[in-house]
Scaffold this active site. Sequence first.
Site, PDB file in Angstrom:
ATOM      1  N   SER A  89     118.558  16.633  84.152  1.00 10.53           N
ATOM      2  CA  SER A  89     117.263  17.161  84.590  1.00 10.53           C
ATOM      3  C   SER A  89     116.977  18.595  84.163  1.00 10.53           C
ATOM      4  O   SER A  89     115.908  19.128  84.479  1.00 10.53           O
ATOM      5  CB  SER A  89     117.152  17.056  86.114  1.00 10.53           C
ATOM      6  N   LYS A  97     113.658  18.957  82.579  1.00  7.99           N
ATOM      7  CA  LYS A  97     112.395  19.220  83.275  1.00  7.99           C
ATOM      8  C   LYS A  97     111.912  20.660  83.094  1.00  7.99           C
ATOM      9  O   LYS A  97     110.736  20.949  83.342  1.00  7.99           O
ATOM     10  CB  LYS A  97     112.536  18.896  84.756  1.00  7.99           C
ATOM     11  N   SER A 126     113.592  18.248  91.420  1.00  9.67           N
ATOM     12  CA  SER A 126     113.979  17.366  90.315  1.00  9.67           C
ATOM     13  C   SER A 126     113.432  15.950  90.507  1.00  9.67           C
ATOM     14  O   SER A 126     114.130  14.969  90.247  1.00  9.67           O
ATOM     15  CB  SER A 126     115.502  17.329  90.166  1.00  9.67           C
TER      16      SER A 126
END
Length: 360
Positions: free
Chosen positions: A134, A137, A191
């Site tokens: 993640s 992101k 997340s």
Amino acid sequence: MHHRHRSAVTRFFQFLGFAVVSAALVSPLVHAGEQKKSIAKKQQVSSANAKRAVAPRKAAANTNAKAVRVAAKTAKAPTRVAFVPAKQSFGQIAGLHEVNDPLDLKSSVALVMDQDTHEVLLSKNDHAVLPIASLTKLMTGMLISQAKLPMDEPLTITQDDVDTEKGSRSRLTVGTTLTRGEMLHLALMSSENRAAHALGRTYPGGLEVFVAQMNAKARLLGMTDTRYVEPTGLSSRNQSSARDLATLVNVAHGDPLLRELSTSPGYEVAVGRKTLQYNNTNGLVKNPTWDIGLQKTGYISEAGRCLVMQAQVAGRKLIMVFLDSAGKFSRLGDAERVRQWVESTPTLAAPLHSARGGNG
């Protein structure tokens, strides 16, 4: 007269002799027959006794068998749990954890550098290219922020946003509608995978264009080790190096929106009649001893536990990158070890900070 009498006597004795001889001949046969009958009768009796003796044994055997079967049903068998070894990360497979470092970090990849001078304070396998989970992101958020799209525009979660890569869960059910700003907040702070996917899917041109823009931005920033295939990080094909990620953190830190949303301790969103409370995946943002300007966590089994941060430590602006950490809290522990090391080492804190101050 006398002659007839003698003849009669003679015939009588002849008949008597014949009878005696016949009896003598018949007697052994009768005795033998009776003996045979007696033997047969004894055999029958023995056979019957044997059958009666066998029957209890069979019954006992059947009873025991039943008892065993009943015991097998009623007795609680020991529980056998199949040992399933944990899936190894790419870093473990490559043997990166075997590389030692002076701080005994639990992350197989680490990079700590001064944001202003770009001086590297600590490096460990910093050129290794690994899945970044993640941490992806951060690039997703940067593109959304820089696109200047309306943050109050409502976006709706669809079936396309549901994770089919890892089967991860989400509290944002299909049909949930939030604003783009709320989706971005949840993606960076908590997340949230479906939120991140929805951001890429609703980008002008769609998901394919968005992913292409992610890779184009990486090349523009000089992130030559980096590749993206989707906006969440659930795919292990999203990969980068610690060097590239330090570059991304440095650029992302220049965006006030990314700084604010990524370091938010918690956030509430209204979903229908419910209010959902979300918290930051990085517990250090709630720690008053830390001064964190930007952060992002990540985890999939192929990547291990990951963390990138910009933080003030001992008067220095530091960029920290930790990839492929082995334990759930070890990435935070590694950050603490680095901070204590910098704060307790005068040559790392005061001299360089004074030099920067003298140069204005």
